[in-house]
Design a protein around this motif. Structure first.
Motif, mmCIF file in Angstrom:
data_model
loop_
_atom_site.group_PDB
_atom_site.id
_atom_site.type_symbol
_atom_site.label_atom_id
_atom_site.label_comp_id
_atom_site.label_asym_id
_atom_site.label_seq_id
_atom_site.Cartn_x
_atom_site.Cartn_y
_atom_site.Cartn_z
ATOM 1 N N ALA A 163 0.572 -0.706 0.506
ATOM 2 C CA ALA A 163 0.004 0.078 -0.213
ATOM 3 C C ALA A 163 1.022 1.204 0.423
ATOM 4 O O ALA A 163 0.791 2.046 -0.609
ATOM 5 C CB ALA A 163 -1.149 0.134 1.344
ATOM 6 N N GLN A 164 1.713 1.212 0.660
ATOM 7 C CA GLN A 164 3.024 2.464 1.162
ATOM 8 C C GLN A 164 3.111 2.956 -0.549
ATOM 9 O O GLN A 164 3.485 3.641 -0.825
ATOM 10 C CB GLN A 164 3.892 2.269 1.978
ATOM 11 C CG GLN A 164 4.837 3.542 2.055
ATOM 12 C CD GLN A 164 3.499 4.349 2.661
ATOM 13 O OE1 GLN A 164 2.912 4.176 3.506
ATOM 14 N NE2 GLN A 164 4.237 5.693 2.279
ATOM 15 N N THR A 209 12.491 -1.204 -1.736
ATOM 16 C CA THR A 209 11.817 -1.153 -0.834
ATOM 17 C C THR A 209 10.881 0.319 -1.190
ATOM 18 O O THR A 209 10.202 -0.672 -2.368
ATOM 19 C CB THR A 209 12.700 0.157 0.401
ATOM 20 O OG1 THR A 209 13.105 1.641 -1.086
ATOM 21 C CG2 THR A 209 14.410 -0.351 0.386
ATOM 22 N N GLU A 210 10.262 1.176 -0.360
ATOM 23 C CA GLU A 210 8.554 1.059 -0.874
ATOM 24 C C GLU A 210 8.849 2.449 -1.309
ATOM 25 O O GLU A 210 8.281 3.228 -1.993
ATOM 26 C CB GLU A 210 7.706 1.144 -0.517
ATOM 27 C CG GLU A 210 7.714 2.199 1.044
ATOM 28 C CD GLU A 210 9.329 1.692 2.169
ATOM 29 O OE1 GLU A 210 9.007 2.776 3.067
ATOM 30 O OE2 GLU A 210 9.768 1.084 2.314
ATOM 31 N N VAL A 211 10.076 2.967 -1.807
ATOM 32 C CA VAL A 211 10.762 4.318 -1.846
ATOM 33 C C VAL A 211 11.139 4.193 -3.644
ATOM 34 O O VAL A 211 11.572 3.558 -4.105
ATOM 35 C CB VAL A 211 11.605 5.015 -1.511
ATOM 36 C CG1 VAL A 211 12.484 6.312 -1.610
ATOM 37 C CG2 VAL A 211 11.000 5.067 0.592
ATOM 38 N N TRP A 212 9.975 5.010 -4.211
ATOM 39 C CA TRP A 212 10.558 5.415 -5.644
ATOM 40 C C TRP A 212 11.765 6.127 -6.103
ATOM 41 O O TRP A 212 11.821 7.293 -5.377
ATOM 42 C CB TRP A 212 9.408 5.777 -6.130
ATOM 43 C CG TRP A 212 7.897 4.455 -5.921
ATOM 44 C CD1 TRP A 212 6.862 4.271 -5.923
ATOM 45 C CD2 TRP A 212 7.909 3.885 -7.565
ATOM 46 N NE1 TRP A 212 6.537 3.614 -6.020
ATOM 47 C CE2 TRP A 212 6.522 3.210 -6.894
ATOM 48 C CE3 TRP A 212 8.421 3.382 -8.508
ATOM 49 C CZ2 TRP A 212 6.378 1.967 -7.999
ATOM 50 C CZ3 TRP A 212 8.094 2.732 -9.312
ATOM 51 C CH2 TRP A 212 7.023 1.259 -8.571
ATOM 52 N N SER A 213 12.501 6.122 -7.078
ATOM 53 C CA SER A 213 13.712 6.846 -7.111
ATOM 54 C C SER A 213 13.831 6.844 -8.980
ATOM 55 O O SER A 213 13.431 6.038 -9.497
ATOM 56 C CB SER A 213 14.801 6.874 -6.497
ATOM 57 O OG SER A 213 16.284 7.464 -6.445
ATOM 58 N N LYS A 214 13.918 8.649 -9.134
ATOM 59 C CA LYS A 214 14.750 8.030 -10.895
ATOM 60 C C LYS A 214 15.971 8.638 -10.876
ATOM 61 O O LYS A 214 16.735 9.192 -11.836
ATOM 62 C CB LYS A 214 13.752 9.209 -11.244
ATOM 63 C CG LYS A 214 13.565 10.540 -11.031
ATOM 64 C CD LYS A 214 13.203 11.709 -11.903
ATOM 65 C CE LYS A 214 12.904 13.118 -11.522
ATOM 66 N NZ LYS A 214 11.923 14.179 -12.863
ATOM 67 N N ASN A 263 7.098 9.324 0.071
ATOM 68 C CA ASN A 263 8.260 8.772 -0.295
ATOM 69 C C ASN A 263 9.416 8.472 0.488
ATOM 70 O O ASN A 263 10.729 8.489 0.017
ATOM 71 C CB ASN A 263 8.433 8.947 -1.545
ATOM 72 C CG ASN A 263 8.956 8.205 -2.809
ATOM 73 O OD1 ASN A 263 8.475 7.364 -2.555
ATOM 74 N ND2 ASN A 263 10.050 8.856 -3.649
ATOM 75 N N GLN A 264 8.969 8.272 2.144
ATOM 76 C CA GLN A 264 10.386 7.855 2.994
ATOM 77 C C GLN A 264 10.389 6.919 3.098
ATOM 78 O O GLN A 264 9.199 6.356 3.380
ATOM 79 C CB GLN A 264 10.226 9.322 3.652
ATOM 80 C CG GLN A 264 10.052 10.712 3.680
ATOM 81 C CD GLN A 264 9.899 11.663 4.863
ATOM 82 O OE1 GLN A 264 10.100 11.233 5.968
ATOM 83 N NE2 GLN A 264 9.779 12.526 4.208
ATOM 84 N N HIS A 265 11.710 6.128 4.292
ATOM 85 C CA HIS A 265 11.697 5.466 4.384
ATOM 86 C C HIS A 265 10.487 4.346 5.654
ATOM 87 O O HIS A 265 10.331 5.665 6.172
ATOM 88 C CB HIS A 265 12.544 4.352 4.315
ATOM 89 C CG HIS A 265 13.161 4.233 3.312
ATOM 90 N ND1 HIS A 265 13.891 3.330 2.378
ATOM 91 C CD2 HIS A 265 14.662 5.409 3.225
ATOM 92 C CE1 HIS A 265 14.321 3.430 1.306
ATOM 93 N NE2 HIS A 265 15.122 4.052 1.664
#
Length: 158
Positions: free
Chosen positions: A15-16, A75-80, A148-150
């Motif tokens: 969900a996160q 993890t649940e955190v997205w990055s480009k 968008n944080q851990h």
């Protein structure tokens, strides 16, 4: 290709991941409209041009995003950020493209009208929040300042 979703057996983490994905794409779409307004001599974008700007941003950023790794697991955190190790693959491209398309389809008018005057967390809440108002990707009590944080602490961080 790594099946990244296997790392998300926990429903809360899944969900996160969805909520964070929606949030980073709201940031992207808000930036796209702001850049479009700047290129239009500071004038608001007309609907057709605004939709084009939003759709172009969806197409350009979809292949860039992945889920950050921690301890060799997604993890649940997205990055480009290419300097950050991320899980990427065809399903992620499709996932990001789908969320972005839903945002444009449902909220194009909001982005065009409000991107330069509304804070990012407020746009995220409107677009990603409660089903019926938003897409329902974030819970009603979600703290948008933590987007968008851990959320899971590693043993080494406790």
């Amino acid at each position: 290709e790594l099946d990244v979703l296997d790392a998300f057996d926990d429903k809360q983490l899944r969900a996160q991941m969805k909520c964070n994905g929606c949030g980073v794409l709201v940031e992207e779409l808000q930036a796209a409209v702001s850049e479009g307004v700047a290129k239009n001599a500071g004038k608001a974008l007309k609907s057709g041009r605004g939709i084009e700007v939003l759709e172009n941003r969806c197409h350009s950023v979809s292949p860039l995003y992945g889920l950050q790794h921690r301890n060799n697991k997604p993890t649940e955190v997205w990055s480009k950020d290419p300097a950050i190790t991320r899980a990427q693959g065809s399903w992620m491209f499709t996932y990001v493209q789908t969320i972005c398309g839903e945002l444009v389809e449902e909220f194009d008018e909001m982005f065009i009208a409000e991107s330069t005057s509304t804070s990012t967390p407020d746009l995220q809440k409107k677009a990603c929040g409660k089903k019926g108002d938003g897409l329902g990707y974030c819970s009603n009590d979600f703290d948008y300042s933590k987007m968008n944080q851990h959320t899971v602490k590693l043993d080494s961080e406790l």
